[in-house]
Design an enzyme around this catalytic site. Structure first.
Site, PDB file in Angstrom:
ATOM      1  N   TYR A   1     -57.952 -37.247  31.371  1.00 51.40           N
ATOM      2  CA  TYR A   1     -59.087 -37.691  30.563  1.00 51.40           C
ATOM      3  C   TYR A   1     -58.743 -38.916  29.713  1.00 51.40           C
ATOM      4  CZ  TYR A   1     -61.069 -33.133  31.805  1.00 51.40           C
ATOM      5  OH  TYR A   1     -61.536 -32.041  32.494  1.00 51.40           O
TER       6      TYR A   1
ATOM      7  N   LYS B   1     -49.427 -27.619  38.518  1.00 51.78           N
ATOM      8  CA  LYS B   1     -49.634 -27.754  39.969  1.00 51.78           C
ATOM      9  C   LYS B   1     -48.381 -28.433  40.502  1.00 51.78           C
ATOM     10  CE  LYS B   1     -52.344 -27.445  43.617  1.00 51.78           C
ATOM     11  NZ  LYS B   1     -52.655 -26.156  44.250  1.00 51.78           N
TER      12      LYS B   1
ATOM     13  N   ASP C   1     -54.308 -22.877  40.544  1.00 55.48           N
ATOM     14  CA  ASP C   1     -55.272 -22.171  41.398  1.00 55.48           C
ATOM     15  C   ASP C   1     -55.048 -20.666  41.320  1.00 55.48           C
ATOM     16  OD1 ASP C   1     -52.885 -22.999  42.490  1.00 55.48           O
ATOM     17  OD2 ASP C   1     -53.669 -23.493  44.466  1.00 55.48           O
TER      18      ASP C   1
ATOM     19  N   ASP D   1     -59.196 -27.425  30.319  1.00 54.23           N
ATOM     20  CA  ASP D   1     -60.643 -27.552  30.163  1.00 54.23           C
ATOM     21  C   ASP D   1     -61.341 -26.519  31.049  1.00 54.23           C
ATOM     22  OD1 ASP D   1     -63.153 -28.501  29.616  1.00 54.23           O
ATOM     23  OD2 ASP D   1     -62.945 -30.393  30.686  1.00 54.23           O
TER      24      ASP D   1
ATOM     25  N   ASP E   1     -62.962 -22.533  29.985  1.00 53.07           N
ATOM     26  CA  ASP E   1     -64.352 -22.145  30.218  1.00 53.07           C
ATOM     27  C   ASP E   1     -64.427 -20.874  31.058  1.00 53.07           C
ATOM     28  OD1 ASP E   1     -65.313 -24.198  28.717  1.00 53.07           O
ATOM     29  OD2 ASP E   1     -66.689 -24.955  30.241  1.00 53.07           O
TER      30      ASP E   1
END
Ligand code: NAD
Length: 363
Positions: free
Chosen positions: A146, A195, A227, A251, A255
């Site tokens: 970001y 990852k 994942d 992020d 959520d």
């Protein structure tokens, strides 16, 4: 103790829920013999309306002088609000992103708690969540995808968009230390998410977390691919205690975590730098669909005030008093509309919920 707190009520339901957080904070601090001085600041849409920009330099300077910031939420209906006709850097969210960056708030804490009383709100099977769960996500907030370079270009008639994902070792190290410190206050179990099977930035992440872990021998460390983490959060949420991860993974995972706790109106958050300063706000947004109706759930804002006491002022007993008061009120059956499932006659509005919690705070 005298606390100097900047308050940003913000937009939408922000002012309604911040008023209740202040009510509970005032009661708690007077009970424990502290004083608090508030300074109200404008951010987001409220600042655009007043000054034509989402964050002014004056507001930023005032924010920097406070010991901590208690915030509601900013923004409006992204389809209809005139704020979203402005260029991106003039919109409400740009003010918040700049504030976080200027204050160097690199560690975002999002506790994900399923209260046993609210188990009906959880979309997972009851046998997976019986007794509730309680974990916290520590998300790196000022680096990664970001905050990388971005560009959209056209080459040989083909449009190409590029976003870069950059992490330096020191950025990883400082957020990892924060997460280990938090793990020491909890069940001493840290799960780092990356990852590393694909990304170089993740391999540096994992290596750095392992190096920091040497300084925290009492904390157990597990590494998990993002994942797999997304799957395990819905398969076995009780397995988690402290989840440490980078910006974009955090992020998305936070959520997901908020979904399995039932209501966004219950979830607090803290954004911290490497001092005791922090910005404390509900995880949810400005909820323009219910703004002004007096039905917003103020618990996320009230629990954010508890985080403020814990992380910026080391007032653990005071923070626990607020968290206990919330549990008592839920135990008694009171609910705001968003969490009222089977017991409608105990449904109360925003201000009443604040009153009830305030009354239950004891020393
Ligand atoms: P939102 O979180 O505002 O609302 C999503 C849904 O959750 C809505 O149905 C809303 O009514 C409900 N909800 C949220 N908080 C609640 C509460 N305390 N009590 C009861 N119900 C609650 O998300 P959105 O609709 O995607 O965004 C609305 C605006 O908020 C946008 O402008 C967005 O950019 C902004 N936003 C701000 C922040 C922030 O200030 N940090 C965070 C997220 C979104």
């Amino acid at each position: 103790m005298k606390l100097k707190v900047a308050v940003i009520p913000g937009d939408g339901i922000g002012p309604e829920i911040v008023a209740e957080a202040r009510k509970v904070l005032d009661k708690t601090l007077s009970l424990f013999g502290h004083e608090i001085e508030y300074e109200e600041l404008l951010l987001g849409g409220a600042s655009i309306d007043a000054y034509g920009e989402p964050l002014t330099d004056e507001t930023l300077e005032k924010a920097k002088k406070a010991d901590a910031i208690l915030m509601g939420s900013i923004g409006g209906d992204t389809n209809t609000s005139p704020w979203y006709k402005l260029p991106p850097q003039k919109r409400p969210e740009a003010g918040l992103l700049r504030l976080r960056k200027e204050l160097n708030l690199f560690a975002n804490l999002r506790p994900a708690i399923l209260y046993p009383q609210l188990s009906a709100a959880c979309p997972l099977k009851e046998e997976l969540t019986r007794g509730g769960f309680d974990f916290v996500i520590v998300r790196e907030l000022t680096g990664g995808l970001y905050f990388g370079n971005r560009s959209t270009t056209e080459e040989n008639g083909e449009i190409k968009a590029v976003d870069t994902l950059v992490y330096t070792k020191s950025e990883i190290e400082r957020v990892a230390r924060r997460a280990f410190e938090i793990a020491l206050l909890r069940n001493k179990k840290l799960i780092s998410v990356d990852k590393a099977n694909v990304l170089d930035s993740s391999r540096l992440w994992r290596k750095t977390v392992n190096e920091v872990a040497d300084d925290y021998p009492d904390v157990s460390v597990e590494h998990i691919l993002v994942d797999n983490c997304a799957m395990q959060l819905v398969k076995d949420p009780k397995h988690f205690d402290v989840v440490l991860t980078e910006n974009m993974f955090g992020d998305i995972l936070s959520d997901e975590a908020s979904m399995i706790t039932g209501s966004i109106g219950m979830l607090a958050s803290a954004s911290l730098n490497n001092t005791s300063f922090g910005l404390y706000e509900p995880s949810g947004g400005a909820a323009p669909d219910i703004a002004g109706c007096g039905i917003a759930n103020p618990i996320a804002a009230i629990l954010s005030a508890a985080l403020l006491l814990r992380h910026s002022f080391k007032l653990e007993a005071e923070a626990l008093a607020i968290e206990k008061a919330v549990r008592i009120v839920l135990e008694k059956g009171y609910r705001t509309k968003d969490i009222a499932f089977e017991n409608n006659e105990m449904t109360v509005g925003t201000a009443k919920m604040g009153d009830l919690i305030s009354c239950e705070v004891t020393q």
